[in-house]
Design a protein around this motif. Structure first.
Motif, short mmCIF file in Angstrom:
data_model
loop_
_atom_site.label_atom_id
_atom_site.label_comp_id
_atom_site.label_asym_id
_atom_site.label_seq_id
_atom_site.Cartn_x
_atom_site.Cartn_y
_atom_site.Cartn_z
N PRO A 102 0.86 -1.18 -0.08
CA PRO A 102 -0.06 0.04 -0.03
C PRO A 102 0.77 1.37 0.18
O PRO A 102 0.55 2.44 -0.50
N HIS A 103 2.07 1.23 0.60
CA HIS A 103 2.88 2.37 0.50
C HIS A 103 3.74 2.66 -0.52
O HIS A 103 4.14 4.11 -0.81
N PRO A 105 2.66 1.49 -4.28
CA PRO A 105 1.75 0.46 -5.18
C PRO A 105 2.57 0.10 -6.41
O PRO A 105 2.43 -1.08 -7.00
N THR A 106 3.65 0.74 -6.89
CA THR A 106 4.32 0.05 -8.10
C THR A 106 5.10 -1.17 -7.53
O THR A 106 5.28 -2.32 -8.23
N HIS A 107 5.64 -1.35 -6.27
CA HIS A 107 6.02 -2.73 -5.92
C HIS A 107 4.92 -3.97 -5.67
O HIS A 107 5.33 -4.85 -6.08
N GLY A 108 3.90 -3.38 -5.05
CA GLY A 108 2.49 -4.14 -5.22
C GLY A 108 2.16 -4.82 -6.50
O GLY A 108 1.89 -5.83 -6.83
N GLN A 109 2.24 -3.86 -7.73
CA GLN A 109 1.97 -4.22 -8.94
C GLN A 109 2.99 -5.21 -9.12
O GLN A 109 2.50 -6.44 -9.90
N HIS A 110 4.18 -5.07 -8.97
CA HIS A 110 5.30 -6.13 -9.34
C HIS A 110 4.95 -7.53 -8.91
O HIS A 110 4.90 -8.37 -9.22
N TRP A 111 4.86 -7.41 -7.60
CA TRP A 111 4.49 -8.83 -6.70
C TRP A 111 3.12 -9.60 -7.05
O TRP A 111 3.24 -10.47 -7.17
N GLY A 112 2.17 -8.64 -7.32
CA GLY A 112 1.06 -9.17 -7.99
C GLY A 112 1.10 -9.77 -9.30
O GLY A 112 0.68 -11.09 -9.47
N LEU A 113 1.73 -9.29 -9.96
CA LEU A 113 1.96 -9.93 -11.51
C LEU A 113 2.55 -11.09 -11.25
O LEU A 113 2.36 -12.02 -12.05
N LEU A 114 3.75 -11.01 -10.69
CA LEU A 114 4.71 -12.34 -10.50
C LEU A 114 3.75 -13.54 -9.99
O LEU A 114 3.93 -14.52 -10.24
N ILE A 115 3.01 -13.21 -8.86
CA ILE A 115 2.10 -14.14 -8.24
C ILE A 115 1.04 -14.70 -9.13
O ILE A 115 0.83 -16.04 -9.49
#
Length: 147
Positions: A102-103, A105-115
């Motif tokens: 949440p802090h 979001p670009t990192h979250g996009q990266h992790w979400g895409l990998l998963i």
């Protein structure tokens, strides 16, 4: 199994490992270049299909049993769908990858895409190998002598 085609068997053993490494590269580098879960899943399945063509269906089923293949199909779908459910539990929209960081979001996009791409890769590998097992394992409609 007939013990001939020594060169074909040796080359196949060398290629299978290389194909699997390439599939992993495509899987985990897919968000930076062309590729991703679907392509990696097909490439991974090709490694087992080639092994099965050269060494026979029973040998490949010893290496990669059918029960694991069927579990992979369901597991990949659960990984994909579970990613969306987790983001909903965290208060975001379904498959909104910003929920994973949440802090930033670009990192979250990266992790979400990998998963998600990992889930797609697992499913596609399972489906492609299951299709191969189904076709290769069915009895012939006409015997070789009847040709």
């Amino acid at each position: 199994m007939i013990q001939h085609h020594l060169i074909l068997r040796v080359v196949t053993k060398l290629l299978v490992g290389t194909i699997i490494v390439f599939a992993l590269y495509v899987q985990f580098h897919g968000d930076f270049s062309p590729g991703g879960g679907f392509q990696a899943g097909v490439i991974m399945a090709v490694a087992f299909i080639i092994y099965g063509i050269v060494f026979g269906l029973e040998k490949v089923k010893q290496v990669f049993p059918a029960w694991i293949v069927h579990k992979m199909v369901a597991l990949g779908v659960l990984i994909y769908a579970g990613t969306g459910v987790v983001s909903m539990f965290l208060g975001y929209d379904y498959l909104d990858y910003g929920a994973f960081s949440p802090h930033h979001p670009t990192h979250g996009q990266h992790w979400g895409l990998l998963i998600v791409e990992f889930g797609v890769g697992v499913t596609v590998t399972g489906v492609m190998v299951a299709i191969y097992y189904a076709f290769a394992g069915r009895p012939p409609a006409i015997s070789d002598e009847d040709w």
